[in-house]
Scaffold this active site. Structure first.
Site, mmCIF file in Angstrom:
data_model
loop_
_atom_site.group_PDB
_atom_site.id
_atom_site.type_symbol
_atom_site.label_atom_id
_atom_site.label_comp_id
_atom_site.label_asym_id
_atom_site.label_seq_id
_atom_site.Cartn_x
_atom_site.Cartn_y
_atom_site.Cartn_z
ATOM 1 C CG ASP A 10 36.714 35.014 41.733
ATOM 2 O OD1 ASP A 10 37.186 34.946 40.582
ATOM 3 O OD2 ASP A 10 35.998 35.952 42.112
ATOM 4 C CG HIS A 27 43.846 30.017 35.134
ATOM 5 N ND1 HIS A 27 42.766 30.310 35.939
ATOM 6 C CD2 HIS A 27 43.776 30.871 34.078
ATOM 7 C CE1 HIS A 27 42.075 31.304 35.402
ATOM 8 N NE2 HIS A 27 42.662 31.655 34.268
ATOM 9 C CG LEU A 121 37.492 15.016 49.642
ATOM 10 C CD1 LEU A 121 36.554 15.803 50.546
ATOM 11 C CD2 LEU A 121 38.705 15.858 49.253
#
Length: 229
Positions: A10, A27, A121
């Site tokens: 956020d 972004h 991962l």
């Protein structure tokens, strides 16, 4: 030891506006942070990192911003897929891709294909994802299996959980949300039942390796009782 971290990324747009930039620049900076945190999580031995990249509600944003967000996965993977692959990171997604441009869908599926055998991962991108939608789809799928005789009418939590998009992944240990907001925003509500929550005031583009390490350390100091004593 934390195995699965979920993160609500956020504050990208607000971070950019505070610096006098267009929201889209936030972004773009946020995408760079994805790379940073994915590499660090992989280095720390975290098994899964699930990132809330685009929610089912994000379609309500201004058309110019939505258009940019739809292009961002292609920009990110075109730039970083080789590095992610070299670091043994496996790319996955949850959510419904169908609404995105075909070239964006293609690059996400290609990233998954290229990294499918990696054992480090698991980088899970939640894209066009909403938890209420996920639970609704799971209920519909289970009901259909009942009608088709594949499942009994009675249901337990484990069976219903197997209809979730995260089926096969470990339980979420930790949810992190940046930028000071303290809500789930329709993210992984079923899966977060026993997760620890950490909310930080700084925006997602301001998260770095040191701050991520501090968050993990805070998690490690908590006493998780899971309803016990």
């Amino acid at each position: 030891m934390v195995k699965h971290v979920a993160m609500i990324m956020d504050g990208n747009g607000r971070w950019a506006k505070a610096k006098g930039f267009e929201r889209t620049k936030g972004h773009k900076a946020g995408a760079e942070t994805i790379r940073t945190i994915a590499l660090e999580a992989n280095r720390l031995g975290i098994e899964v990192l699930t990132l809330y990249a685009f929610s089912t509600e994000n379609w309500k944003r201004p058309p110019k911003e939505v258009e940019y967000l739809c292009k961002l996965p292609k920009m990110f993977f075109n730039k970083y897929i080789r590095e992610l692959n070299e670091k043994n990171i496996k790319v996955m997604h949850i959510g419904e891709l169908e609404r995105f441009p075909s070239d964006t869908v293609k690059v996400i599926l290609e990233a998954e294909k290229q990294t499918k055998d990696n054992t480090g991962l698991k980088l899970v991108i939640a894209i066009n994802y909403g938890s209420r939608r996920e639970i609704t789809l799971a209920a519909q799928a289970y009901a259909k299996d009942v009608i088709d005789g594949k499942q009994p009418l009675e249901i337990d939590e484990d069976t219903f959980g197997s209809y979730m998009m995260t089926n096969g992944l470990p339980e979420i240990d930790l949810l992190v949300r940046t930028s000071g907001e303290k809500r789930l925003s329709n993210f992984l509500m079923w899966q977060l039942a026993y997760a620890e929550f950490v909310f930080v005031d700084y925006a997602w583009p301001e998260l770095d390796e040191a701050r991520f390490a501090n968050i993990i350390e805070e998690f490690n100091q908590r006493n998780r009782r899971f309803g016990g004593v």
